[in-house]
Design an enzyme around this catalytic site. Structure first.
Site, PDB file in Angstrom:
ATOM      1  CG  MET A 101      -1.901  -1.192   1.226  1.00  0.00           C
ATOM      2  SD  MET A 101      -2.865  -1.360  -0.312  1.00  0.00           S
ATOM      3  CE  MET A 101      -4.022  -0.011  -0.104  1.00  0.00           C
ATOM      4  CG  ASN A 118       0.045  -3.305  -7.998  1.00  0.00           C
ATOM      5  OD1 ASN A 118       0.094  -3.773  -6.859  1.00  0.00           O
ATOM      6  ND2 ASN A 118      -0.820  -2.374  -8.340  1.00  0.00           N
ATOM      7  CG  HIS A 120      -5.473  -1.494  -8.998  1.00  0.00           C
ATOM      8  ND1 HIS A 120      -5.208  -0.730  -7.884  1.00  0.00           N
ATOM      9  CD2 HIS A 120      -6.527  -0.912  -9.600  1.00  0.00           C
ATOM     10  CE1 HIS A 120      -6.070   0.267  -7.822  1.00  0.00           C
ATOM     11  NE2 HIS A 120      -6.880   0.181  -8.859  1.00  0.00           N
ATOM     12  CB  SER A 147      -5.800  -4.731 -13.707  1.00  0.00           C
ATOM     13  OG  SER A 147      -7.032  -4.247 -14.182  1.00  0.00           O
ATOM     14  CB  THR A 152       5.440   2.434 -15.168  1.00  0.00           C
ATOM     15  OG1 THR A 152       4.080   2.861 -15.016  1.00  0.00           O
ATOM     16  CG2 THR A 152       5.529   1.342 -16.211  1.00  0.00           C
ATOM     17  CD  GLU A 154       4.128   7.060 -15.487  1.00  0.00           C
ATOM     18  OE1 GLU A 154       4.100   5.879 -15.887  1.00  0.00           O
ATOM     19  OE2 GLU A 154       5.122   7.790 -15.587  1.00  0.00           O
ATOM     20  CG  ASP A 156      -2.757   1.636  -9.042  1.00  0.00           C
ATOM     21  OD1 ASP A 156      -1.939   0.762  -8.690  1.00  0.00           O
ATOM     22  OD2 ASP A 156      -3.515   2.216  -8.249  1.00  0.00           O
TER      23      ASP A 156
HETATM   24  C1  GRF Z   1      -6.237  -6.790  -2.941  1.00  0.00           C
HETATM   25  O1  GRF Z   1      -7.545  -6.383  -3.207  1.00  0.00           O
HETATM   26  C2  GRF Z   1      -5.306  -6.243  -3.992  1.00  0.00           C
HETATM   27  O2  GRF Z   1      -5.877  -6.196  -5.251  1.00  0.00           O
HETATM   28  C3  GRF Z   1      -5.075  -4.844  -3.484  1.00  0.00           C
HETATM   29  O3  GRF Z   1      -4.990  -4.976  -2.089  1.00  0.00           O
HETATM   30  C4  GRF Z   1      -5.719  -6.129  -1.688  1.00  0.00           C
HETATM   31  C5  GRF Z   1      -4.756  -6.990  -0.950  1.00  0.00           C
HETATM   32  O4  GRF Z   1      -5.365  -8.122  -0.393  1.00  0.00           O
HETATM   33  N1  GRF Z   1      -3.903  -4.273  -4.103  1.00  0.00           N
HETATM   34  P1  GRF Z   1      -4.472  -9.239   0.287  1.00  0.00           P
HETATM   35  O5  GRF Z   1      -3.541  -8.523   1.270  1.00  0.00           O
HETATM   36  O6  GRF Z   1      -3.697  -9.930  -0.790  1.00  0.00           O
HETATM   37  O7  GRF Z   1      -5.431 -10.141   0.989  1.00  0.00           O
END
Ligand code: GRF
Length: 232
Positions: A101, A118, A120, A147, A152, A154, A156
């Site tokens: 995050m 990543n 997302h 996705s 990169t 930028e 997401d």
């Molecule tokens: C998922 O929804 C992922 O797409 C987003 O953060 C969440 C992470 O969930 N980037 P977890 O920690 O893998 O359970």
């Protein structure tokens, strides 16, 4: 961007996974590896939160972990430089951001171009950033999804390798959408890592190629868990 500097068809794909929280996507990778579906070895699970359940999942699986505290560093750049120096020591072929995050500094990303992905929870380019499920409902979208994209500078916005979609029902809440989407995320991430491990995917500055042919649109995850080209 460059493709992984390795011969992925003949060896196990070494992964470093970055997580900040729950770690269900990490667990999906661990389980798929254990089930013999993924020819991967997870060399390191790292993150910015020492108490993240993801790190406990990694420890339980016997995987090396690393938690660095952003507040201990003078700047974002200093934190990222240290984190990615540790990651480099684990010699990954691929870095996976799975619920990580934090925004990552462009400087540390550059050497990993084409080797960092990543997951997302939206159908990018729609809804980069946070609160994607609420934004889908606010917009009245009939379809939602997840996705997997190459990272990169930028947020997401790197080239998208593949997507999984779900239909939005009339009585949906952000929580129900998140819950229903999550299992599709797991299948999507596993399938993408599997495809990258197979050596079929090349990420360049011009986009993504599959089997040497440019992807004009992200692959779609089928009900049976396989990734398919779709007509552009
Ligand atoms: C998922 O929804 C992922 O797409 C987003 O953060 C969440 C992470 O969930 N980037 P977890 O920690 O893998 O359970």
């Amino acid at each position: 961007m460059q493709s992984p500097a390795r011969n992925p068809r003949s060896s196990t794909l070494r992964l470093a996974v970055l997580c900040s929280g729950r770690g269900s996507n990490l667990q999906a990778l661990i389980d798929a590896q254990r089930a013999g579906r993924l020819a991967i070895s997870i060399e390191l699970v790292a993150g910015d939160k020492a108490l993240a359940p993801a790190l406990r999942r990694a420890e339980d699986a016997g995987i090396a972990t690393l938690a660095l505290a952003p507040k201990s560093y003078a700047s974002r750049a200093a934190f990222d430089a240290d984190l990615f120096a540790h990651i480099a020591q684990s010699k990954p072929d691929l870095i996976v951001l799975a619920g990580y995050m934090r925004i990552v500094s462009p400087d540390v990303l550059a050497p990993w171009a084409g080797r960092i992905i990543n997951i997302h929870p939206s159908l990018l380019p729609k809804y980069p950033g946070l609160h994607t499920h609420q934004r889908v409902l606010d917009a009245g979208d009939a379809e939602h999804g997840a996705s997997v994209h190459f990272v990169t500078a930028e947020l997401d916005q790197g080239p998208t390798l593949a997507q999984a979609t779900i239909t939005v029902s009339a009585d949906e809440t952000p929580e129900t959408l998140a819950t229903r989407l999550l299992e599709h995320e797991h299948d999507l991430l596993i399938s993408c890592v599997e495809m990258i491990a197979s050596g079929r995917v090349t990420a360049t500055a011009n986009g993504i190629a599959l089997d040497g042919t440019p992807l004009s649109a992200p692959l779609r995850l089928d009900a049976d868990g396989s990734l398919q080209r779709i007509a552009s």
